[in-house]
Design a protein around this motif. Structure first.
Motif, mmCIF file in Angstrom:
data_model
loop_
_atom_site.group_PDB
_atom_site.id
_atom_site.type_symbol
_atom_site.label_atom_id
_atom_site.label_comp_id
_atom_site.label_asym_id
_atom_site.label_seq_id
_atom_site.Cartn_x
_atom_site.Cartn_y
_atom_site.Cartn_z
ATOM 1 N N VAL A 47 -65.311 126.383 45.935
ATOM 2 C CA VAL A 47 -65.285 125.357 44.879
ATOM 3 C C VAL A 47 -66.710 124.840 44.638
ATOM 4 O O VAL A 47 -67.160 124.696 43.499
ATOM 5 C CB VAL A 47 -64.338 124.194 45.250
ATOM 6 N N ILE A 48 -67.416 124.585 45.739
ATOM 7 C CA ILE A 48 -68.753 123.994 45.616
ATOM 8 C C ILE A 48 -69.726 124.941 44.903
ATOM 9 O O ILE A 48 -70.571 124.511 44.130
ATOM 10 C CB ILE A 48 -69.242 123.529 47.005
ATOM 11 N N VAL A 49 -69.578 126.240 45.117
ATOM 12 C CA VAL A 49 -70.474 127.175 44.426
ATOM 13 C C VAL A 49 -69.962 127.535 43.029
ATOM 14 O O VAL A 49 -70.592 128.314 42.316
ATOM 15 C CB VAL A 49 -70.719 128.473 45.239
ATOM 16 N N GLY A 50 -68.806 126.981 42.651
ATOM 17 C CA GLY A 50 -68.311 127.193 41.285
ATOM 18 C C GLY A 50 -67.467 128.447 41.102
ATOM 19 O O GLY A 50 -67.147 128.830 39.985
ATOM 20 N N LYS A 51 -67.043 129.071 42.207
ATOM 21 C CA LYS A 51 -66.192 130.264 42.082
ATOM 22 C C LYS A 51 -64.720 129.904 41.895
ATOM 23 O O LYS A 51 -63.915 130.738 41.519
ATOM 24 C CB LYS A 51 -66.336 131.152 43.317
ATOM 25 N N ILE A 52 -64.379 128.666 42.237
ATOM 26 C CA ILE A 52 -63.014 128.167 42.038
ATOM 27 C C ILE A 52 -63.125 126.864 41.255
ATOM 28 O O ILE A 52 -64.048 126.078 41.474
ATOM 29 C CB ILE A 52 -62.317 127.875 43.385
ATOM 30 N N ASP A 53 -62.161 126.631 40.370
ATOM 31 C CA ASP A 53 -62.170 125.444 39.521
ATOM 32 C C ASP A 53 -61.990 124.174 40.364
ATOM 33 O O ASP A 53 -61.061 124.073 41.164
ATOM 34 C CB ASP A 53 -61.025 125.574 38.506
ATOM 35 N N LEU A 54 -62.855 123.202 40.139
ATOM 36 C CA LEU A 54 -62.782 121.898 40.817
ATOM 37 C C LEU A 54 -61.443 121.200 40.607
ATOM 38 O O LEU A 54 -61.018 120.397 41.439
ATOM 39 C CB LEU A 54 -63.849 120.980 40.224
ATOM 40 N N ALA A 55 -60.781 121.511 39.501
ATOM 41 C CA ALA A 55 -59.519 120.845 39.163
ATOM 42 C C ALA A 55 -58.432 121.140 40.201
ATOM 43 O O ALA A 55 -57.430 120.436 40.266
ATOM 44 C CB ALA A 55 -59.054 121.291 37.781
ATOM 45 N N ARG A 56 -58.643 122.130 41.038
ATOM 46 C CA ARG A 56 -57.637 122.452 42.054
ATOM 47 C C ARG A 56 -57.694 121.475 43.225
ATOM 48 O O ARG A 56 -56.827 121.499 44.098
ATOM 49 C CB ARG A 56 -57.828 123.877 42.563
ATOM 50 N N PHE A 57 -58.728 120.645 43.272
ATOM 51 C CA PHE A 57 -58.883 119.697 44.380
ATOM 52 C C PHE A 57 -58.326 118.317 44.028
ATOM 53 O O PHE A 57 -58.342 117.906 42.869
ATOM 54 C CB PHE A 57 -60.365 119.536 44.707
ATOM 55 N N ASN A 58 -57.914 117.567 45.067
ATOM 56 C CA ASN A 58 -57.530 116.175 44.855
ATOM 57 C C ASN A 58 -58.808 115.360 44.603
ATOM 58 O O ASN A 58 -59.917 115.836 44.846
ATOM 59 C CB ASN A 58 -56.705 115.648 46.046
ATOM 60 N N PRO A 59 -58.663 114.126 44.090
ATOM 61 C CA PRO A 59 -59.849 113.354 43.686
ATOM 62 C C PRO A 59 -60.880 113.154 44.792
ATOM 63 O O PRO A 59 -62.089 113.209 44.526
ATOM 64 C CB PRO A 59 -59.254 112.017 43.233
ATOM 65 N N VAL A 60 -60.444 112.932 46.027
ATOM 66 C CA VAL A 60 -61.400 112.711 47.128
ATOM 67 C C VAL A 60 -62.183 113.983 47.425
ATOM 68 O O VAL A 60 -63.416 113.965 47.551
ATOM 69 C CB VAL A 60 -60.654 112.209 48.399
ATOM 70 N N ALA A 61 -61.481 115.106 47.528
ATOM 71 C CA ALA A 61 -62.150 116.381 47.809
ATOM 72 C C ALA A 61 -63.090 116.751 46.664
ATOM 73 O O ALA A 61 -64.182 117.293 46.881
ATOM 74 C CB ALA A 61 -61.113 117.479 48.027
ATOM 75 N N ARG A 62 -62.671 116.401 45.439
ATOM 76 C CA ARG A 62 -63.482 116.718 44.257
ATOM 77 C C ARG A 62 -64.781 115.911 44.261
ATOM 78 O O ARG A 62 -65.866 116.437 44.024
ATOM 79 C CB ARG A 62 -62.669 116.398 42.991
ATOM 80 N N GLU A 63 -64.646 114.618 44.570
ATOM 81 C CA GLU A 63 -65.832 113.764 44.613
ATOM 82 C C GLU A 63 -66.820 114.271 45.668
ATOM 83 O O GLU A 63 -68.035 114.349 45.419
ATOM 84 C CB GLU A 63 -65.397 112.319 44.936
ATOM 85 N N ALA A 64 -66.288 114.646 46.831
ATOM 86 C CA ALA A 64 -67.159 115.161 47.900
ATOM 87 C C ALA A 64 -67.796 116.486 47.470
ATOM 88 O O ALA A 64 -68.985 116.719 47.724
ATOM 89 C CB ALA A 64 -66.359 115.344 49.186
ATOM 90 N N ALA A 65 -67.031 117.341 46.807
ATOM 91 C CA ALA A 65 -67.561 118.653 46.382
ATOM 92 C C ALA A 65 -68.719 118.481 45.403
ATOM 93 O O ALA A 65 -69.734 119.184 45.494
ATOM 94 C CB ALA A 65 -66.448 119.495 45.765
ATOM 95 N N LEU A 66 -68.578 117.520 44.490
ATOM 96 C CA LEU A 66 -69.652 117.281 43.513
ATOM 97 C C LEU A 66 -70.904 116.759 44.209
ATOM 98 O O LEU A 66 -72.027 117.151 43.884
ATOM 99 C CB LEU A 66 -69.176 116.291 42.436
#
Ligand code: ZN
Length: 247
Positions: A66-85
């Motif tokens: 997800v972090i390298v952009g190979k998987i869509d961020l939308a698949r993560f919950n809000p907390v995991a998404r915020e951390a990934a960004l």
């Protein structure tokens, strides 16, 4: 050969350093990582540099992808998404490129390695006997090492006629589990940086391919220091609190 196996570091540098100290004392011949080096924790760059330098085999996990952009961020919950960004902004280009080149699954030394499951290496959790049985035919070696669930445990599978008998296996830290190679095994070393098996200590395992013994290990580390670093980084505070619970 004695192989130290670790997984799901999740940018927890304090836990990784303690685990590597314990591994060094065991003097293994190889070090394998089953993915999720980054995601959640406060030290992604340092953890990537260490894992990159120290491991002989390393897989990509869903958080890495997800972090390298190979998987869509939308698949993560809000907390995991915020951390990934946040992680994307705190990893240099070279590290991102290295993460992007990691395999999702591999076979080495006659052992299968997959982050989630051999059937669906990126996303599937093997957390119950039914899912384990469904993965029986998805690998051709006696042993498949998996991470992703952050739980130090495994499954022994025996084919009985047309059906697969599955037994949940675990052992106390330091006690060896002997693996019969006539059976099939899914084994999870547990998580270095965010255990979810109600034990807050960092987890890893050692596999001996001469005696075919598998041993889980747990080490304490300074959770408070990680929590402080999470708060200082402006990452979601629950990511620090959950470390005390081991969940
Ligand atoms: Zn993970």
């Amino acid at each position: 050969m004695r192989i130290a196996v670790l997984s799901d570091i999740h940018a927890n540098l304090m836990a990784l350093q303690r685990v590597l100290q314990a591994i060094d004392a065991l003097r293994p011949h190889a070090l394998w990582c089953l993915g999720d080096i980054v995601g959640y924790g406060p030290h992604p760059q340092a953890c990537v540099e260490i894992i990159r330098a120290r491991t002989d085999v390393c897989l990509a996990g869903n958080h890495d992808l997800v972090i390298v952009g190979k998987i869509d961020l939308a698949r993560f919950n809000p907390v995991a998404r915020e951390a990934a960004l946040w992680h994307r902004r705190h990893l240099d280009d070279d590290s991102l490129q290295w993460l992007a080149g990691l395999p999702e699954k591999t076979v080495t030394a006659g052992i299968t390695l997959a982050h989630g499951s051999p059937r669906h290496p990126v996303w599937e959790y093997v957390s119950d006997a039914e899912t384990a049985a469904e993965n029986y035919a998805a690998f051709d070696t006696p042993i498949c090492l998996i991470g992703h669930s952050h739980q130090a445990m495994g499954w022994r599978m025996v084919r009985q006629g047309g059906r697969i008998d599955v037994t949940w296996v675990t052992e106390a830290p330091g006690a060896a589990l002997t693996l019969a190679l006539s059976d099939k095994w899914l084994l999870n070393p547990g998580s270095v940086g965010q255990p979810r098996d109600h034990d807050s200590r960092a987890s890893f395992a050692l596999l001996d391919t001469e005696t075919w013994q598998w041993t889980w290990h747990r080490v304490e580390y300074d959770i408070e220091a990680v929590e402080r670093a999470i708060v200082a980084a402006g990452l979601p505070e629950m990511l620090g609190r959950r470390l005390y619970l081991g969940w």
